[in-house]
Design a protein around this motif. Structure first.
Motif, PDB file in Angstrom:
ATOM      1  N   LEU A 107      63.828   8.567   1.995  1.00 28.60           N
ATOM      2  CA  LEU A 107      64.639   8.491   3.209  1.00 28.60           C
ATOM      3  C   LEU A 107      64.235   9.556   4.233  1.00 28.60           C
ATOM      4  CD1 LEU A 107      68.155   7.878   1.622  1.00 28.60           C
ATOM      5  CD2 LEU A 107      66.569   6.190   2.583  1.00 28.60           C
ATOM      6  N   TRP A 108      63.391  10.508   3.822  1.00 29.15           N
ATOM      7  CA  TRP A 108      62.982  11.618   4.689  1.00 29.15           C
ATOM      8  C   TRP A 108      61.587  11.431   5.259  1.00 29.15           C
ATOM      9  CZ3 TRP A 108      67.121  12.040   1.820  1.00 29.15           C
ATOM     10  CH2 TRP A 108      68.134  12.901   2.220  1.00 29.15           C
ATOM     11  N   GLY A 109      60.876  10.389   4.891  1.00 29.48           N
ATOM     12  CA  GLY A 109      59.537  10.202   5.441  1.00 29.48           C
ATOM     13  C   GLY A 109      58.824   9.020   4.817  1.00 29.48           C
ATOM     14  N   ARG A 110      57.721   8.633   5.444  1.00 26.21           N
ATOM     15  CA  ARG A 110      56.973   7.457   4.987  1.00 26.21           C
ATOM     16  C   ARG A 110      56.038   7.770   3.828  1.00 26.21           C
ATOM     17  NH1 ARG A 110      58.409   3.622   7.412  1.00 26.21           N
ATOM     18  NH2 ARG A 110      56.844   2.037   7.664  1.00 26.21           N
ATOM     19  N   THR A 111      55.753   9.050   3.626  1.00 19.60           N
ATOM     20  CA  THR A 111      54.915   9.481   2.504  1.00 19.60           C
ATOM     21  C   THR A 111      55.621  10.644   1.804  1.00 19.60           C
ATOM     22  OG1 THR A 111      53.710  11.170   3.752  1.00 19.60           O
ATOM     23  CG2 THR A 111      52.808   8.900   3.819  1.00 19.60           C
ATOM     24  N   PRO A 112      55.245  10.921   0.559  1.00 21.70           N
ATOM     25  CA  PRO A 112      55.859  12.085  -0.105  1.00 21.70           C
ATOM     26  C   PRO A 112      55.641  13.386   0.670  1.00 21.70           C
ATOM     27  CG  PRO A 112      54.768  10.703  -1.729  1.00 21.70           C
ATOM     28  CD  PRO A 112      54.404  10.146  -0.367  1.00 21.70           C
ATOM     29  N   GLU A 113      54.449  13.553   1.238  1.00 24.11           N
ATOM     30  CA  GLU A 113      54.164  14.775   2.006  1.00 24.11           C
ATOM     31  C   GLU A 113      55.061  14.869   3.239  1.00 24.11           C
ATOM     32  OE1 GLU A 113      50.400  17.176   3.915  1.00 24.11           O
ATOM     33  OE2 GLU A 113      50.308  14.979   3.908  1.00 24.11           O
ATOM     34  N   GLU A 114      55.189  13.764   3.961  1.00 19.38           N
ATOM     35  CA  GLU A 114      56.054  13.770   5.151  1.00 19.38           C
ATOM     36  C   GLU A 114      57.501  14.042   4.763  1.00 19.38           C
ATOM     37  OE1 GLU A 114      57.545  10.927   8.848  1.00 19.38           O
ATOM     38  OE2 GLU A 114      56.033  10.146   7.464  1.00 19.38           O
ATOM     39  N   ALA A 115      57.954  13.463   3.664  1.00 17.10           N
ATOM     40  CA  ALA A 115      59.329  13.678   3.207  1.00 17.10           C
ATOM     41  C   ALA A 115      59.554  15.151   2.863  1.00 17.10           C
ATOM     42  CB  ALA A 115      59.623  12.789   1.996  1.00 17.10           C
ATOM     43  N   ARG A 116      58.617  15.752   2.132  1.00 20.56           N
ATOM     44  CA  ARG A 116      58.746  17.179   1.782  1.00 20.56           C
ATOM     45  C   ARG A 116      58.744  18.050   3.038  1.00 20.56           C
ATOM     46  NH1 ARG A 116      55.223  15.570  -2.263  1.00 20.56           N
ATOM     47  NH2 ARG A 116      53.441  16.369  -1.103  1.00 20.56           N
ATOM     48  N   ASP A 117      57.862  17.735   3.987  1.00 23.85           N
ATOM     49  CA  ASP A 117      57.800  18.510   5.230  1.00 23.85           C
ATOM     50  C   ASP A 117      59.104  18.388   6.016  1.00 23.85           C
ATOM     51  OD1 ASP A 117      55.228  19.280   4.595  1.00 23.85           O
ATOM     52  OD2 ASP A 117      54.250  17.954   6.061  1.00 23.85           O
ATOM     53  N   THR A 118      59.644  17.192   6.074  1.00 19.59           N
ATOM     54  CA  THR A 118      60.904  16.979   6.789  1.00 19.59           C
ATOM     55  C   THR A 118      62.027  17.763   6.133  1.00 19.59           C
ATOM     56  OG1 THR A 118      60.186  14.775   7.499  1.00 19.59           O
ATOM     57  CG2 THR A 118      62.554  15.225   7.576  1.00 19.59           C
ATOM     58  N   MET A 119      62.093  17.728   4.816  1.00 20.86           N
ATOM     59  CA  MET A 119      63.135  18.471   4.113  1.00 20.86           C
ATOM     60  C   MET A 119      62.960  19.968   4.322  1.00 20.86           C
ATOM     61  SD  MET A 119      65.789  18.946   2.468  1.00 20.86           S
ATOM     62  CE  MET A 119      66.422  17.568   1.588  1.00 20.86           C
ATOM     63  N   GLU A 120      61.730  20.456   4.209  1.00 17.22           N
ATOM     64  CA  GLU A 120      61.499  21.888   4.398  1.00 17.22           C
ATOM     65  C   GLU A 120      61.884  22.308   5.815  1.00 17.22           C
ATOM     66  OE1 GLU A 120      58.080  25.349   4.168  1.00 17.22           O
ATOM     67  OE2 GLU A 120      57.555  23.336   3.495  1.00 17.22           O
ATOM     68  N   LEU A 121      61.519  21.494   6.798  1.00 12.49           N
ATOM     69  CA  LEU A 121      61.873  21.799   8.181  1.00 12.49           C
ATOM     70  C   LEU A 121      63.390  21.860   8.344  1.00 12.49           C
ATOM     71  CD1 LEU A 121      61.091  22.255  11.137  1.00 12.49           C
ATOM     72  CD2 LEU A 121      61.022  19.752  11.408  1.00 12.49           C
ATOM     73  N   ALA A 122      64.090  20.887   7.785  1.00 12.44           N
ATOM     74  CA  ALA A 122      65.557  20.870   7.879  1.00 12.44           C
ATOM     75  C   ALA A 122      66.161  22.107   7.220  1.00 12.44           C
ATOM     76  CB  ALA A 122      66.103  19.600   7.239  1.00 12.44           C
ATOM     77  N   GLN A 123      65.641  22.495   6.064  1.00  9.43           N
ATOM     78  CA  GLN A 123      66.153  23.676   5.373  1.00  9.43           C
ATOM     79  C   GLN A 123      65.894  24.942   6.182  1.00  9.43           C
ATOM     80  OE1 GLN A 123      64.058  22.820   1.695  1.00  9.43           O
ATOM     81  NE2 GLN A 123      65.992  22.515   0.622  1.00  9.43           N
ATOM     82  N   GLN A 124      64.730  25.023   6.798  1.00 11.98           N
ATOM     83  CA  GLN A 124      64.420  26.183   7.632  1.00 11.98           C
ATOM     84  C   GLN A 124      65.355  26.250   8.837  1.00 11.98           C
ATOM     85  OE1 GLN A 124      62.279  28.681   7.013  1.00 11.98           O
ATOM     86  NE2 GLN A 124      61.733  27.748   5.065  1.00 11.98           N
ATOM     87  N   VAL A 125      65.588  25.112   9.468  1.00  8.87           N
ATOM     88  CA  VAL A 125      66.468  25.078  10.639  1.00  8.87           C
ATOM     89  C   VAL A 125      67.884  25.499  10.257  1.00  8.87           C
ATOM     90  CG1 VAL A 125      67.557  23.556  12.348  1.00  8.87           C
ATOM     91  CG2 VAL A 125      65.092  23.402  11.929  1.00  8.87           C
ATOM     92  N   VAL A 126      68.379  25.016   9.131  1.00 11.98           N
ATOM     93  CA  VAL A 126      69.730  25.366   8.678  1.00 11.98           C
ATOM     94  C   VAL A 126      69.878  26.876   8.536  1.00 11.98           C
ATOM     95  CG1 VAL A 126      71.271  25.245   6.674  1.00 11.98           C
ATOM     96  CG2 VAL A 126      70.271  23.164   7.593  1.00 11.98           C
ATOM     97  N   SER A 127      68.826  27.561   8.122  1.00 15.46           N
ATOM     98  CA  SER A 127      68.915  28.999   7.860  1.00 15.46           C
ATOM     99  C   SER A 127      68.793  29.854   9.124  1.00 15.46           C
ATOM    100  CB  SER A 127      67.843  29.407   6.841  1.00 15.46           C
ATOM    101  OG  SER A 127      66.556  29.318   7.425  1.00 15.46           O
ATOM    102  N   LEU A 128      68.473  29.254  10.253  1.00  7.95           N
ATOM    103  CA  LEU A 128      68.299  30.023  11.487  1.00  7.95           C
ATOM    104  C   LEU A 128      69.639  30.479  12.076  1.00  7.95           C
ATOM    105  CD1 LEU A 128      65.621  27.804  13.292  1.00  7.95           C
ATOM    106  CD2 LEU A 128      65.252  30.045  12.253  1.00  7.95           C
ATOM    107  N   PRO A 129      69.627  31.573  12.826  1.00 10.44           N
ATOM    108  CA  PRO A 129      70.849  31.966  13.544  1.00 10.44           C
ATOM    109  C   PRO A 129      71.177  30.930  14.619  1.00 10.44           C
ATOM    110  CG  PRO A 129      69.141  33.695  13.681  1.00 10.44           C
ATOM    111  CD  PRO A 129      68.531  32.521  13.008  1.00 10.44           C
ATOM    112  N   HIS A 130      72.461  30.859  14.992  1.00 11.96           N
ATOM    113  CA  HIS A 130      72.909  29.823  15.923  1.00 11.96           C
ATOM    114  C   HIS A 130      72.150  29.842  17.244  1.00 11.96           C
ATOM    115  CE1 HIS A 130      75.698  28.027  18.961  1.00 11.96           C
ATOM    116  NE2 HIS A 130      75.494  27.030  18.122  1.00 11.96           N
ATOM    117  N   GLY A 131      71.935  31.004  17.824  1.00 10.04           N
ATOM    118  CA  GLY A 131      71.224  31.072  19.099  1.00 10.04           C
ATOM    119  C   GLY A 131      69.821  30.499  19.000  1.00 10.04           C
ATOM    120  N   THR A 132      69.148  30.780  17.912  1.00  9.16           N
ATOM    121  CA  THR A 132      67.801  30.253  17.695  1.00  9.16           C
ATOM    122  C   THR A 132      67.853  28.735  17.537  1.00  9.16           C
ATOM    123  OG1 THR A 132      67.185  32.324  16.626  1.00  9.16           O
ATOM    124  CG2 THR A 132      65.721  30.449  16.270  1.00  9.16           C
TER     125      THR A 132
END
Length: 165
Positions: A107-132
């Protein structure tokens, strides 16, 4: 309806838990049964609990459950409702997307690599401060607008070339 099924890449399948055919989108390893998805969710919550160094006996009361009832979730014997999933997220400190990714990464991408990248990106964004996050959101909106404009221009160029042919 056929156009929608094709657009969503849905295929008809039989699941042992359902008495009628259902339409599903195949994952990277084919179509998992609902039981297999439940097992992946069970593995995820078991690991999340252990990562917090909690026993079933310690976690269950935090959820308002007996150890036996909670254990049914970790054994994929009982189906989890979304409200229970949200409660587990609150208690064990994970995001719902992490549990869902463990069960259905396609559900996160068309390939396993894309799915992992999408999940990692989402996790990184969640950890950012609100202003960022706000700055990043503005930047991403601009990038999407530019991408759509470029796609539109490319489509117009292609139409023009087809008319000339």
């Amino acid at each position: 309806m056929d156009a929608y099924k094709n657009k969503m890449e849905l295929v008809e399948t039989i699941d042992p838990e359902i008495d009628k055919p259902v339409f599903r989108r195949p994952g990277f390893e084919g179509i998992k049964t609902f039981g297999e998805i439940d097992e992946r969710i069970a593995q995820f919550i078991r690991k999340a609990r252990k990562d917090k160094d909690l026993t079933r006996a310690e976690l269950a009361p935090l959820l308002g459950l007996s150890m036996q009832v909670y254990g049914r979730y970790e054994r994929a014997f009982s189906k989890m409702h979304v409200t229970r999933m949200i409660h587990l997220c609150e208690i064990l400190g994970f995001m719902p997307m992490e549990m869902l990714f463990s069960a259905a990464p396609h559900l996160w991408g068309r390939t396993p690599e894309e799915a992992r990248d999408t999940m990692e990106l989402a996790q990184q964004v969640v950890s950012l401060p609100h202003g960022t996050k706000r700055d990043l959101l503005a930047l991403v909106k601009k990038m999407v607008a530019l991408e759509r404009a470029a796609d539109g221009a490319a489509a117009e160029t292609q139409k023009g070339e087809e008319r000339r042919s």
